[in-house]
Design a protein around this motif. Structure first.
Motif, mmCIF file in Angstrom:
data_model
loop_
_atom_site.group_PDB
_atom_site.id
_atom_site.type_symbol
_atom_site.label_atom_id
_atom_site.label_comp_id
_atom_site.label_asym_id
_atom_site.label_seq_id
_atom_site.Cartn_x
_atom_site.Cartn_y
_atom_site.Cartn_z
ATOM 1 N N ASP A 72 0.832 -1.205 0.000
ATOM 2 C CA ASP A 72 0.000 0.000 0.000
ATOM 3 C C ASP A 72 0.857 1.242 0.000
ATOM 4 N N ALA A 73 2.083 1.115 0.486
ATOM 5 C CA ALA A 73 2.970 2.274 0.588
ATOM 6 C C ALA A 73 3.885 2.395 -0.613
ATOM 7 N N ALA A 74 3.607 1.632 -1.679
ATOM 8 C CA ALA A 74 4.537 1.591 -2.809
ATOM 9 C C ALA A 74 4.768 2.961 -3.398
ATOM 10 N N ALA A 75 3.724 3.776 -3.482
ATOM 11 C CA ALA A 75 3.887 5.078 -4.120
ATOM 12 C C ALA A 75 4.772 6.005 -3.325
ATOM 13 N N ASP A 76 4.954 5.705 -2.041
ATOM 14 C CA ASP A 76 5.804 6.567 -1.233
ATOM 15 C C ASP A 76 7.220 6.034 -1.091
ATOM 16 N N SER A 77 7.489 4.849 -1.660
ATOM 17 C CA SER A 77 8.823 4.279 -1.520
ATOM 18 C C SER A 77 9.785 4.918 -2.490
ATOM 19 N N ASP A 78 11.033 4.549 -2.371
ATOM 20 C CA ASP A 78 12.112 5.149 -3.161
ATOM 21 C C ASP A 78 11.928 4.825 -4.634
ATOM 22 N N THR B 26 15.570 -3.132 -3.578
ATOM 23 C CA THR B 26 14.874 -2.233 -2.688
ATOM 24 C C THR B 26 13.471 -1.990 -3.217
ATOM 25 N N PRO B 27 12.440 -2.094 -2.374
ATOM 26 C CA PRO B 27 11.088 -1.818 -2.858
ATOM 27 C C PRO B 27 11.013 -0.424 -3.450
ATOM 28 N N GLY B 28 10.352 -0.289 -4.590
ATOM 29 C CA GLY B 28 10.219 1.019 -5.205
ATOM 30 C C GLY B 28 10.211 0.909 -6.710
#
Length: 722
Positions: A555-561, A568-570
């Motif tokens: 759910d936090a993918a859009a805020d990842s690097d 690294t997730p992103g």
């Protein structure tokens, strides 16, 4: 973050030949994955290069100008970057400069002695290892037989097969490293990779032999590494002119280097692998039947054929115009092979037709060899002036020779002539996609310098080509990105330039065309049935990113690097758009350069990798895309969007654009406004400016130009380009 730039120092003090040879060699070894980028002191001092740099390379030249140009703050940045995990590679003068102390020819008119700021090797580099060095000749050069300390390379030692332990390498003016004089702590961080033969003498006392002098050292520096070399393993034998070596100790230099060339290449490859770089295996192969140290990349013929052009008359008109322009030049021909030459502003283009009929269609190998010459090393500067006092760019611009082959549907190149791209398949896909103008004609070359540069610089050809012509290349020797960026083009990457003539219309401002092109790339794939949820995204102003699989379900993918690598997730960058433009008589001539990773796993990820990972995650069976089909889909989608844009402008397309972009409500830092925090609120539909609202009490809205600012996604930093 995926660090894919190999920076080559190109400022004051750099030897012209050393710089040119180094660029050529690094491209042979690393260009399959890395962008080789010359940089001067201004870039190293002002731009945020650290996050994208895999290695900084300092070539041979003069150490004192290096110290003057880089001393103080720039050296501090370099040193901090290396200690934080970066890599420094110094050859000859770059080796002296990376040491804590330089002692060059002490007690002679050439003397340079003093402390150095980088200090990756904590002791002294003393030179020259051999007497006779001259700044104005090759009198001090030697083919030195060095002893390779294979065990010191660790896993990189696997680069050798049955190679000898002593390898001939070019030497001219380098020093040796006083490892035995290091303290216990400094010595623990140093490994000797190669040693000079026992004929080295101490420049402080030429009567004294130095046994086992360290020629190449590897130094641990914090989390990073520096490799310093008193040798020139980047020099290949065929870079050199035999007539330059007339001294008793170097008359056979070129032949000696030639006999050990494969070993020399594997030594350099092991040095790069030891530093953690991914080396192209082709650069390490034996080449017993070649006349060159490694086959130098050369441009290949450019084939031009109608793709979506509908009318026979239109096809004939274009072919006639090109033939007439070439015939009217009346040139003397090339090595006796003809005079159908279109003398353009940058290239001399030899224009030939691919005649139909068995045994006639191909352009003869003899003709190609006469026109398309391999890349040649630069000639020595006049008066043997070997060093530059100002920034050295790429090799000086010179007219190139190109071979333009005019084809019809029955004379397209076959798999032997174009083994890595099928013009026939591409044209079939383009017709199936049912566009008309975009992709009207197809140009293809297996290898070229840059599709963008070729069309941008050759203005006569540009004027003769029909609207919508697309130039595709499998490999670019000098692919371009925005600003000073290079574009890496491994096999499987689709790179092309499309010519679009755009009228000056108030409702369809030209500044928005770059967004239209980027949107076309993403929508071309996501508009296919079943591909709608593929995680392809747009980064302002015109880059294409893909969500990596480890982040796809978060759910936090859009805020990842968004610039992270596969570990690294992103998101990872998989493509970008470059637009060049000119204006005349109410019309813009636009060149859309597009590079998109379709089928190549490296250097980040690709559309096909994302498709396979999506299939695995969701149990689907979506087919992967060929580069030929991807080209047809992208150009057709561009035309579809462009027709809407001409009538209604970009505003009706904003919702489609926002569906894929990365920046909704993103908080950014404005570096040029005292690092003020702001939130992204949207994109200007008529001027293309990024709108951000200050998070300070004022709530001011700022508009940021796409071509004047750099967006560092890793740090959420927007800063003005320098």
């Amino acid at each position: 973050m995926a660090a894919l730039n190999v920076l080559v120092y190109s400022g004051p003090g750099v030897g012209l030949n050393a710089h040119a040879y180094l660029l050529r060699t690094l491209r042979q070894f690393l260009s399959h994955r890395y962008a080789i980028i010359p940089v001067g002191p201004e870039t190293l001092g002002r731009e945020p290069w650290e996050s994208k740099a895999a290695m900084l390379v300092v070539p041979g030249g003069r150490d004192l100008p290096y110290a003057a140009a880089l001393g103080g703050a720039i050296n501090a940045r370099i040193k901090a970057w290396v200690h934080g995990g970066g890599r420094y590679l110094g050859f000859c003068a770059g080796g002296y400069y990376g040491s804590a102390r330089c002692e060059f020819e002490p007690g002679t008119p050439l003397q340079v002695v003093g402390e150095r700021e980088l200090g990756f090797f904590g002791g002294t580099c003393v030179g020259c290892a051999y007497p006779g060095y001259s700044y104005t000749s090759e009198d001090g050069a030697r083919a030195v037989e060095v002893a390779v300390e294979r065990a010191a390379f660790g896993v990189a030692a696997a680069a050798w097969r049955d190679d000898p332990e002593r390898v001939r390498v070019y030497y001219n003016g380098g020093g040796f490293f006083l490892v035995d004089e290091l303290g216990e702590a400094d010595a623990a961080d140093v490994a000797v990779l190669a040693r000079f033969p026992p004929d080295v003498t101490d420049p402080r006392d030429r009567t004294r032999l130095v046994s086992g002098a360290a020629a190449v050292v590897s130094c641990r520096a914090g989390r990073g590494r520096a490799v310093l070399s008193g040798l020139h393993p980047e020099y290949a034998w065929d870079f050199l002119v035999p007539a330059s070596y007339t001294q008793p100790h170097n008359r056979g230099l070129v032949s000696l280097l030639r006999s050990h060339d494969a070993y020399r290449r594997r030594l350099l490859g092991a040095m790069l692998a030891h530093m953690g770089l991914d080396v192209d295996p082709e650069a390490l192969a034996d080449c017993p039947d070649q006349h060159h140290s490694q086959r130098a990349p050369a441009a290949t013929p450019v084939y031009l054929a109608p793709a979506r052009a509908a009318g026979v008359a239109d096809i004939a008109r274009t072919l006639y115009a090109l033939n007439s322009a070439a015939a009217n030049q009346g040139g003397a021909g090339c090595a006796g092979v003809g005079n159908q030459v279109l003398q353009d502003t940058a290239d001399d283009m030899y224009v030939v037709g691919a005649a139909p009929g068995a045994g006639q269609r191909r352009v003869s190998a003899e003709y190609q060899d006469a026109v398309l010459r391999p890349e040649e090393p630069p000639a020595p500067p006049a008066g043997q002036q070997a060093y530059a006092s100002a920034t050295v760019g790429e090799a000086r611009a010179a007219r190139r020779q190109s071979l333009l082959v005019l084809c019809t549907h029955d004379t397209l190149p076959d798999a032997d002539e174009a083994p890595r791209f099928s013009m026939r398949a591409a044209i079939e896909h383009m017709r199936a996609a049912r566009a008309h103008t975009a992709g009207s004609w197809l140009m293809y070359s297996d290898t070229t310098w840059s599709t963008q540069t070729f069309l941008e610089k050759n203005l006569r050809l540009q004027a003769l080509l029909p609207d919508g012509t697309v130039y595709v290349a499998t490999r670019q020797l000098a692919g371009r990105g925005r600003g000073r960026n290079a574009w890496i083009s491994p096999a499987g990457c689709l790179q092309f330039t499309m010519l679009v003539r755009h009228p000056e219309l108030k409702q369809a401002p030209v500044v928005m065309m770059q967004y239209l092109a980027a949107l076309a790339v993403v929508e071309a794939v996501r508009a296919l049935p079943g591909y709608e949820e593929l995680p392809l995204r747009l980064k302002w102003p015109n880059d294409i990113y893909a969500l990596l699989p480890s982040a796809a379900d978060s759910d936090a993918a859009a805020d990842s690097d968004p610039a992270a690598d596969r570990d690294t997730p992103g998101f990872a960058k998989i493509g970008g758009i470059l637009v060049g433009s000119s204006y005349k008589s109410g019309e813009f001539t636009l060149l859309f350069g597009c590079g998109i990773n379709v089928a190549n796993r490296l250097p980040t990820t690709s559309i096909n990798s994302i498709i396979r990972e999506y299939n695995s995650a969701y149990g689907t069976d979506l087919p992967t895309l060929s580069v030929e089909r991807a080209l047809a889909l992208i150009t057709a989608k561009f035309e579809e969007l462009y027709r809407r844009f001409l009538v209604h402008g970009f505003k009706p397309l904003l919702s489609l654009y926002y569906r894929s972009w990365l920046h909704s409500d993103q908080v950014v830092t404005l570096a040029d406004r005292s690092h003020e925090k702001a939130r992204v609120i949207g994109l200007g539909a008529t001027d293309g400016q990024l709108q951000v609202r200050s998070l300070s009490g004022s709530g001011a809205v700022y508009s940021l130009q796409p071509d004047g600012n750099s967006f560092d996604m890793l740090h959420g930093m927007i800063s003005r380009k320098t």
